[in-house]
Write an enzyme that holds these catalytic residues in place. Sequence first.
Site, short mmCIF file in Angstrom:
data_model
loop_
_atom_site.label_atom_id
_atom_site.label_comp_id
_atom_site.label_asym_id
_atom_site.label_seq_id
_atom_site.Cartn_x
_atom_site.Cartn_y
_atom_site.Cartn_z
N LYS A 69 -7.05 -12.63 31.42
CA LYS A 69 -7.00 -13.19 32.78
C LYS A 69 -5.55 -13.37 33.23
O LYS A 69 -5.11 -14.48 33.60
CB LYS A 69 -7.79 -14.49 32.87
CG LYS A 69 -9.28 -14.27 32.62
CD LYS A 69 -10.12 -15.47 32.96
CE LYS A 69 -11.59 -15.22 32.73
NZ LYS A 69 -11.97 -15.08 31.30
N GLN A 72 -25.28 -18.91 30.18
CA GLN A 72 -24.94 -19.55 31.46
C GLN A 72 -26.10 -19.48 32.47
O GLN A 72 -25.94 -19.88 33.62
CB GLN A 72 -23.68 -18.90 32.06
CG GLN A 72 -22.43 -19.11 31.22
CD GLN A 72 -21.21 -18.47 31.84
OE1 GLN A 72 -20.87 -18.70 33.00
NE2 GLN A 72 -20.52 -17.65 31.06
N GLY A 73 -27.20 -18.88 32.07
CA GLY A 73 -28.40 -18.92 32.91
C GLY A 73 -28.70 -17.67 33.71
O GLY A 73 -29.76 -17.56 34.31
N GLY A 74 -27.78 -16.71 33.74
CA GLY A 74 -28.02 -15.50 34.54
C GLY A 74 -28.94 -14.51 33.82
O GLY A 74 -29.12 -14.58 32.61
N ARG A 89 -22.44 -15.43 23.88
CA ARG A 89 -23.18 -16.27 22.94
C ARG A 89 -24.58 -15.79 22.61
O ARG A 89 -25.02 -15.90 21.47
CB ARG A 89 -23.22 -17.72 23.48
CG ARG A 89 -21.91 -18.43 23.33
CD ARG A 89 -21.84 -19.68 24.18
NE ARG A 89 -21.68 -19.37 25.60
CZ ARG A 89 -21.58 -20.29 26.56
NH1 ARG A 89 -21.67 -21.57 26.24
NH2 ARG A 89 -21.40 -19.94 27.82
N PRO A 99 4.69 -10.19 39.49
CA PRO A 99 4.51 -8.76 39.17
C PRO A 99 5.20 -8.34 37.87
O PRO A 99 4.59 -7.67 37.02
CB PRO A 99 5.11 -8.06 40.39
CG PRO A 99 4.91 -9.03 41.51
CD PRO A 99 5.07 -10.39 40.90
N ASN A 100 6.46 -8.71 37.69
CA ASN A 100 7.18 -8.25 36.51
C ASN A 100 6.52 -8.75 35.22
O ASN A 100 6.35 -8.00 34.25
CB ASN A 100 8.64 -8.70 36.56
CG ASN A 100 9.45 -8.10 35.43
OD1 ASN A 100 9.49 -6.87 35.27
ND2 ASN A 100 10.05 -8.94 34.61
O1 O7M Z 1 -22.22 -15.03 27.49
P1 O7M Z 1 -21.22 -16.17 27.37
O2 O7M Z 1 -21.41 -17.20 28.40
O3 O7M Z 1 -21.14 -16.71 25.97
O4 O7M Z 1 -19.77 -15.51 27.58
C1 O7M Z 1 -19.32 -15.03 28.81
C2 O7M Z 1 -17.97 -14.41 28.66
O5 O7M Z 1 -17.53 -13.96 29.93
C3 O7M Z 1 -16.89 -15.33 28.12
O6 O7M Z 1 -15.99 -14.55 27.37
C4 O7M Z 1 -16.21 -15.85 29.37
O7 O7M Z 1 -14.87 -16.17 29.13
C5 O7M Z 1 -16.31 -14.63 30.29
N1 O7M Z 1 -16.36 -14.91 31.74
C6 O7M Z 1 -17.29 -15.79 32.25
O8 O7M Z 1 -18.13 -16.32 31.54
N2 O7M Z 1 -17.27 -16.05 33.59
C7 O7M Z 1 -16.41 -15.47 34.46
O9 O7M Z 1 -16.47 -15.72 35.64
C8 O7M Z 1 -15.50 -14.55 33.95
C9 O7M Z 1 -15.53 -14.24 32.61
C10 O7M Z 1 -14.76 -13.12 32.20
O10 O7M Z 1 -15.06 -12.32 31.37
O11 O7M Z 1 -13.67 -12.92 32.92
C11 O7M Z 1 -13.09 -11.74 32.84
#
Ligand code: O7M
Length: 217
Positions: A62, A175-177, A194, A67-68
């Site tokens: 992340k 996370q529920g999705g 997870r 920029p540099n």
């Molecule tokens: O399935 P999980 O919840 O155990 O893991 C999700 C992974 O995606 C975990 O590595 C988080 O850091 C990452 N992630 C998110 O969960 N939400 C975001 O909005 C963005 C990320 C991510 O990968 O950002 C690049």
Amino acid sequence: MEKNTRLILALDVTDRDEAIQISEKVAGYVDAIKIGYPLALATGMEIIGQLSKYAPIIADFKVADIPNTNRLICEQVFKAGADGVIVQGFTGHDSLEAAVKLAKEQKKDIFVVTEMSHPGALDFMQQAGEGIAKMAADVKASGVVAPATRPERVTEIRKIIGNELSIISPGVGAQGGSASDVIKAGADWVIVGRSIYQSDEPDMAAKKIVDEIKEVI
Ligand code: O7M
């Protein structure tokens, strides 16, 4: 990254042997392995090279700097063997362009975070998400990260970026999705951590998600 299973493993474990064992088991079910700070800080950057024999590696650092500095960070991550790097978009067009320019020179990928998947993303990030998605398309990044916890936002972001850019989507399972819902909403890949790496049978957990996705494509 080849689009086969549409599953990216988020390998947020902190033990090298465990990381390697899980990668071996799930290699046939994933199109890439995403590693981030937990694993890289625990084991060192050489873990990227060690895991790259199982699948392409997306380094989730992340990146969010001027920029540099963005360029210097991405250089090191690509040198370690990563195929893609995740960067933040909120730092603006020049920071993002620096990362994308370097990635294009090295035939690598940059994925840009738009709106994150957790509840706190509504505090600040959601307002900026669409603008960040447009910027990612303007500078021709490889793709964006958008939340599986809000499939309707993935659909909005798809409208903005069109079909040239990919959407990789975390937030499935813990996370529920839902993997099938977010693929139907317009994601190219789901990112799952997870639900796979905490399972007693990570390969079977990965297969279950891949099968669920297959049913809707
Ligand atoms: O399935 P999980 O919840 O155990 O893991 C999700 C992974 O995606 C975990 O590595 C988080 O850091 C990452 N992630 C998110 O969960 N939400 C975001 O909005 C963005 C990320 C991510 O990968 O950002 C690049």
